[in-house]
Design an enzyme around this catalytic site. Structure first.
Site, PDB file in Angstrom:
ATOM      1  CB  SER A   1      -0.908   0.011   1.236  1.00 18.58           C
ATOM      2  OG  SER A   1      -1.763  -1.109   1.244  1.00 18.58           O
TER       3      SER A   1
ATOM      4  CB  SER B   1       4.792   0.987  12.429  1.00 23.01           C
ATOM      5  OG  SER B   1       3.856   1.947  12.009  1.00 23.01           O
ATOM      6  CE  LYS B   2       4.080   0.913   4.055  1.00 28.64           C
ATOM      7  NZ  LYS B   2       3.103   0.996   2.948  1.00 28.64           N
ATOM      8  NE  ARG B   3      -0.703   4.441  11.326  1.00 33.24           N
ATOM      9  CZ  ARG B   3      -1.848   4.144  11.927  1.00 33.24           C
ATOM     10  NH1 ARG B   3      -1.905   4.109  13.249  1.00 33.24           N
ATOM     11  NH2 ARG B   3      -2.927   3.866  11.213  1.00 33.24           N
TER      12      ARG B   3
END
Length: 333
Positions: free
Chosen positions: A28, A271-273
């Site tokens: 994504s 995590s991308k965050r």
């Protein structure tokens, strides 16, 4: 809008499967790839190349509000920098395109329409708060299970519910059968899940008019002739739902390989965050592609610390059972 003929497309997919196996990686574009994303991509690529399979890159960009501008182009460049290639994808095309989910909306609408015509789905007017506050809402392993509030509403009751919130579209939920789905995961072993008790009627199109992951991923894998799905074991709990949808559409489910997630030094999943080991950070630390491949292979216990090698070199050295022998993450054992 004229909807595509799913039966014609399913027949084309069957012809693709007869030509041989196919795998895919489906990221994504919601942020930069981190080491965990890259490791899953590497494992999907290795499994496909070991099997002599078509390897497809599909971009799962359905949730448009979360998509970051330029992310698709950057993740394609990052994967190529790492030394991974694919046979079909957004840029070169192929027989099962398009390869951006945002360009496949008519396919998902055709699938939902088929389910509506067969009364396998129903409109749901409940908000998350409604479900959380429902006294009859049971709890399953992954949280609150939808109690079926809207499943048996009459046309008049549905109209009344819509009239209370005329600005809100209903979600569409699948009528889940009271049965247990069994499957044999190639990494995690035998699995089972009772759809009614552990899942409940789940959403296929959200109230914000975005098609849900469960519907899109099943239709895409079916129509692209995917035979093997390698992905993180955080998606293991989704698999029974997806198998149920494959069966409803009378399509063969792929073999599933749920690989352990890569974790940081504290044991937390990347995590991308929070930018956990983003590829750009690894580059800034002076790591080139062979060093990153070595780092990912080391995290799997396949090479010694500090070893450098390319993706093709790792493929050449990899044992035939290496991916299957990764085993489930400790918390899933």
């Amino acid at each position: 809008m004229t909807l595509p003929d799913l039966d014609v497309l399913f027949a084309r997919a069957e012809a693709l499967r007869r030509q041989g196996p196919a795998g895919r990686y489906a990221p994504s574009p919601t942020g930069d790839l981190h080491a965990g994303n890259l490791r899953t991509a590497l494992l999907a690529w290795l499994q496909a190349r070991q099997a002599g399979a078509r390897f497809i890159l599909r971009i799962e960009d359905l949730d448009r509000p979360r998509v970051r501008p330029g992310s698709t182009e950057k993740l394609l460049a990052d994967l190529r920098w790492l030394g991974l290639d694919w046979d079909e994808g957004p840029e070169q095309g192929g027989p099962s395109g398009p390869y951006l989910q945002s360009e496949r909306l008519s396919l998902y609408q055709a699938a939902l329409q088929r389910l509506q015509d067969r009364r396998r789905v129903y409109p749901c007017y409940c908000s998350r708060r409604d479900i959380a506050q429902a006294a009859s809402a049971p709890h399953g392993p992954t949280g609150i299970i939808y109690p079926g509030t809207c499943r048996a509403l009459s046309p008049a009751e549905r109209a009344a519910r819509q009239a209370r919130r005329p600005e809100r579209l209903p979600a569409w939920r699948l009528v889940v059968e009271e049965r247990t789905i069994h499957f044999d995961d190639r990494v995690c072993g035998p699995q089972h899940q009772h759809l009614g008790r552990e899942v409940g009627d789940f959403v296929l199109r959200r109230a914000d008019d975005i098609f849900a992951y469960q519907l899109a991923v099943v239709l895409d894998d079916a129509l692209m002739g995917i035979t093997d799905v390698v992905r993180g074991d955080d998606l293991l709990d989704s698999t029974a739902r997806q198998i149920a949808l494959f069966e409803i559409f009378e399509q063969p489910a792929p073999r599933f390989w749920h690989v352990p997630l890569m974790r940081d030094a504290t044991g937390e999943r990347m995590s991308k965050r929070d930018g956990s080991d983003a590829l750009d950070l690894l580059k800034d630390q002076g790591m080139d592609a062979p060093a990153v491949i070595g780092y990912l292979a080391e995290s799997l216990g396949w090479v010694e610390p500090g070893q450098r090698l390319s993706a093709p070199e790792l493929l050449q050295d990899l044992g035939t059972d290496a991916i299957a022998n990764l085993g489930p993450a400790p918390e899933r054992s």
